[in-house]
Design an enzyme around this catalytic site. Structure first.
Site, PDB file in Angstrom:
ATOM      1  N   LYS A  13       0.832  -1.210   0.000  1.00 43.61           N
ATOM      2  CA  LYS A  13       0.000   0.000   0.000  1.00 43.61           C
ATOM      3  C   LYS A  13       0.865   1.258   0.000  1.00 43.61           C
ATOM      4  O   LYS A  13       2.006   1.249   0.446  1.00 43.61           O
ATOM      5  CB  LYS A  13      -1.003  -0.057   1.149  1.00 43.61           C
ATOM      6  CG  LYS A  13      -2.100  -1.077   0.827  1.00 43.61           C
ATOM      7  CD  LYS A  13      -3.229  -1.119   1.797  1.00 43.61           C
ATOM      8  CE  LYS A  13      -4.255  -2.167   1.299  1.00 43.61           C
ATOM      9  NZ  LYS A  13      -5.265  -2.478   2.304  1.00 43.61           N
ATOM     10  N   ARG A  72      -2.679 -10.289   4.954  1.00 46.01           N
ATOM     11  CA  ARG A  72      -3.074 -10.420   3.544  1.00 46.01           C
ATOM     12  C   ARG A  72      -1.960  -9.799   2.700  1.00 46.01           C
ATOM     13  O   ARG A  72      -1.731  -8.596   2.792  1.00 46.01           O
ATOM     14  CB  ARG A  72      -4.406  -9.697   3.351  1.00 46.01           C
ATOM     15  CG  ARG A  72      -4.985  -9.797   1.958  1.00 46.01           C
ATOM     16  CD  ARG A  72      -6.287  -9.015   1.856  1.00 46.01           C
ATOM     17  NE  ARG A  72      -6.829  -9.057   0.518  1.00 46.01           N
ATOM     18  CZ  ARG A  72      -6.421  -8.267  -0.472  1.00 46.01           C
ATOM     19  NH1 ARG A  72      -5.491  -7.372  -0.263  1.00 46.01           N
ATOM     20  NH2 ARG A  72      -6.965  -8.381  -1.663  1.00 46.01           N
TER      21      ARG A  72
END
Ligand code: PMM
Length: 274
Positions: A215, A251
């Site tokens: 991210k 994840r």
């Protein structure tokens, strides 16, 4: 089916069957390429493969449910046939239902059941494990919802409320997994505050999933971090630190680095227990 030791942090490998996910959009639209990638992730140590057919990056537009299902269902069937544990990353109850029929055993909903009024009932009726992610609106509006006075308190409070609503409606608490939703209506400062206070989230007593992989807020740490694939090392460090805080799962895109990071965290923990 991958066996996971008690207390071991699970590695959820990401399989985006999308055109526009921020780091791997378009790479796994072909079913064979998607299945081969998932099998590779499992061989590297993933316990679960999270299959998604709709990108949720900020600004992404919604995909038709029929198209989402056309992308994910054949892949899920193939993975289940190979005895791989599958979660389906969807905000649509009908896709979740079809994925469960195809053998998925976890529903991962980035809206935590808020996007589709049918989702709560489906999850409760099926008894499936349900990832309740913190969400404040769809991808096209989430940037303007990134306002908090106390991000940690508000995110935990909103997740607790969502879990309580599900339990009141009939969900078994054992079904629920909470996720702080890093990057979803959150800026870098918000994400780091949530990571820095993860023990407050795990203290609720429900399993916690963390999705930091690749991210943007990780790219901000290093010069040249603009390419998402260059964020795998920082993603793995976050996974290791989250594991030390006792999360249920992480994840991730890069399973190999994550596995090493989790092994270090586990050895560290064992050292502390001696
Ligand atoms: N992030 C993305 C998609 N799905 N699901 C959960 N539970 N948690 C997350 O943080 C999350 C998610 C967006 O990342 P991607 O485009 O790399 O899949």
């Amino acid at each position: 089916m991958t066996v996971v030791a008690q207390g071991q942090t699970r590695i959820m490998g990401i399989l985006n069957v999308t055109t526009d996910s921020f780091s791997d959009g378009g790479r796994y639209l072909d079913r064979d390429a998607a299945v081969a990638h998932a099998v590779d992730l499992v061989e590297r140590g993933a316990h679960i493969i999270d299959v998604g057919g709709e990108s949720t990056r900020p600004g992404a537009s919604r995909v038709a449910v029929s198209e989402e299902q056309r992308r994910v269902l054949p892949v899920i069937r193939e993975l289940v046939a190979r005895d791989i544990t599958v979660s389906v990353d969807t905000m649509n109850a009908s896709t979740a239902e079809a994925a469960i029929a195809a053998g998925a055993t976890i529903v991962n909903d980035v809206s935590g059941g808020l996007a589709d009024p049918e989702m709560d009932e489906l999850v409760i009726a099926s008894g499936i494990r349900f990832v309740v992610m913190h969400w404040r609106g769809a991808s096209d509006t989430m940037v303007q919802n990134a306002h908090y006075r106390d991000v940690v308190g508000e995110v935990i409070g909103e997740l607790e409320l969502r879990a309580a609503q599900l339990i009141v409606k009939g969900a078994d608490p054992e079904q629920l997994i909470l996720d702080p939703g890093l990057g979803f209506a959150k800026n870098a400062e918000h994400n780091w505050a949530l990571l820095g206070h993860l023990p407050r989230l795990t203290a609720l007593g429900l399993p916690v999933l963390v999705g930091a992989s690749r991210k943007r807020f990780l790219g901000e740490l290093e010069p040249g971090g603009d390419d998402p694939a260059d964020r795998d090392l920082s993603s793995a460090v976050v996974a290791g630190l989250a594991a030390r805080d006792g999360v249920w799962g992480v994840r991730v895109h890069d399973v190999t680095l994550t596995r090493t990071a989790l092994a270090v965290a586990g050895a560290w923990q064992n050292g502390a227990a001696r």
